[in-house]
Scaffold this active site. Structure first.
Site, short mmCIF file in Angstrom:
data_model
loop_
_atom_site.label_atom_id
_atom_site.label_comp_id
_atom_site.label_asym_id
_atom_site.label_seq_id
_atom_site.Cartn_x
_atom_site.Cartn_y
_atom_site.Cartn_z
CD GLU A 44 -2.72 1.31 2.49
OE1 GLU A 44 -3.74 2.02 2.45
OE2 GLU A 44 -2.36 0.67 3.50
CD GLU A 69 2.43 7.94 5.36
OE1 GLU A 69 2.79 9.12 5.16
OE2 GLU A 69 1.42 7.43 4.82
CG ASN A 97 9.02 9.83 -1.69
OD1 ASN A 97 7.98 9.52 -2.27
ND2 ASN A 97 9.54 11.04 -1.77
CG ASP A 119 -2.42 15.47 -1.70
OD1 ASP A 119 -3.25 16.07 -2.41
OD2 ASP A 119 -1.67 16.05 -0.90
CE LYS A 123 -3.45 25.68 -6.06
NZ LYS A 123 -2.53 26.65 -5.43
CG ASP A 155 -12.68 11.68 -0.61
OD1 ASP A 155 -11.48 11.34 -0.70
OD2 ASP A 155 -13.03 12.84 -0.34
CD GLU A 193 -6.74 4.73 9.54
OE1 GLU A 193 -5.96 4.15 10.30
OE2 GLU A 193 -6.60 4.73 8.29
CE1 TYR A 194 -8.19 11.84 5.79
CE2 TYR A 194 -6.47 10.31 5.12
CZ TYR A 194 -6.84 11.54 5.63
OH TYR A 194 -5.90 12.46 5.99
CD GLU A 195 -13.59 2.36 2.32
OE1 GLU A 195 -14.47 1.66 1.77
OE2 GLU A 195 -12.40 2.03 2.40
#
Length: 214
Positions: A44, A69, A97, A119, A123, A155, A193-195
């Site tokens: 991941e 991460e 990275n 992320d 832009k 999302d 967590e975001y989901e």
């Protein structure tokens, strides 16, 4: 997102080299030797606080998982959760990275790449930073085995549409596309967590599975 400074993070991370690997210390790890088996490897990129990768490791002991991460203040939270779960033997965290995948893995060493709530870099001038940009797809293809897959959740509809276009232009095969994953929740879906946060607000979750073709 502003990250809260955790001055104790480095020392805590250094105490658990059996779980968390620092990229500068052990580049191009022999992952079969690290795990002690030849099971498939799923990674991941941008593992955040680790809920997804830990859930996957617990649910699928026959697969080896690596959560990547960059930020110490984030990955240390994932490390704490891994310790709470008694350090699953098929899970490692890699502080590195994601842009350096080809320096971290050998060619054809990985079976699947997960990208979860990356992320969006909205832009246009930042498009090359998106994890589904062509330059990243090239890196994934290098480290993935023949016909390797990317599983992607977000999302952000614009990022999802961009990703569909980018992968199609790269001649990848789109195997699964959902514009509202939770409308018909798969039994094996592990939420990040975001989901959890976004779905609780009624926001749709977009998901795709894509495969590299010869």
């Amino acid at each position: 997102m502003r990250l809260r400074n955790k001055p104790w993070a480095k020392d805590f991370m250094a105490q658990h080299p059996d779980v968390l690997i620092l990229d500068e210390e052990r580049p191009k790890v022999d992952w079969q030797q690290e795990f002690g088996n030849e099971h498939p490897i799923h990674i991941e990129v941008g593992t955040g606080k680790g809920q997804f990768i830990i859930g996957m490791a617990l649910a699928n002991p026959e697969i080896n998982y690596i959560g990547i991460e960059l930020f110490d203040n984030v990955i240390v939270s994932a490390l704490e959760k891994v310790i709470e779960m008694d350090k699953p033997k098929n899970l490692r965290l890699l502080r590195a990275n994601g842009a350096n995948l080809t320096e971290l893995f050998q060619e054809g060493q990985v079976d699947r790449v997960y990208l979860n709530f990356s992320d969006p870099w909205p832009k246009t001038r930042h498009a090359k930073r998106r994890l589904t940009h062509e330059s990243f797809l090239q890196r994934y293809e290098t480290v993935l085995r023949k016909n390797g897959e990317i599983h992607f959740k977000t999302d952000n509809r614009k990022l999802f549409e961009y990703s569909l276009t980018s992968m199609s232009a790269y001649k990848m095969k789109l195997q699964f596309v959902s514009l509202d994953l939770h409308a018909d929740m798969p039994e094996d879906n592990i939420m990040t967590e975001y989901e959890e946060k976004f779905s609780a607000k009624g926001m749709p979750i977009y998901r795709l599975e894509a495969q590299f073709c010869e």
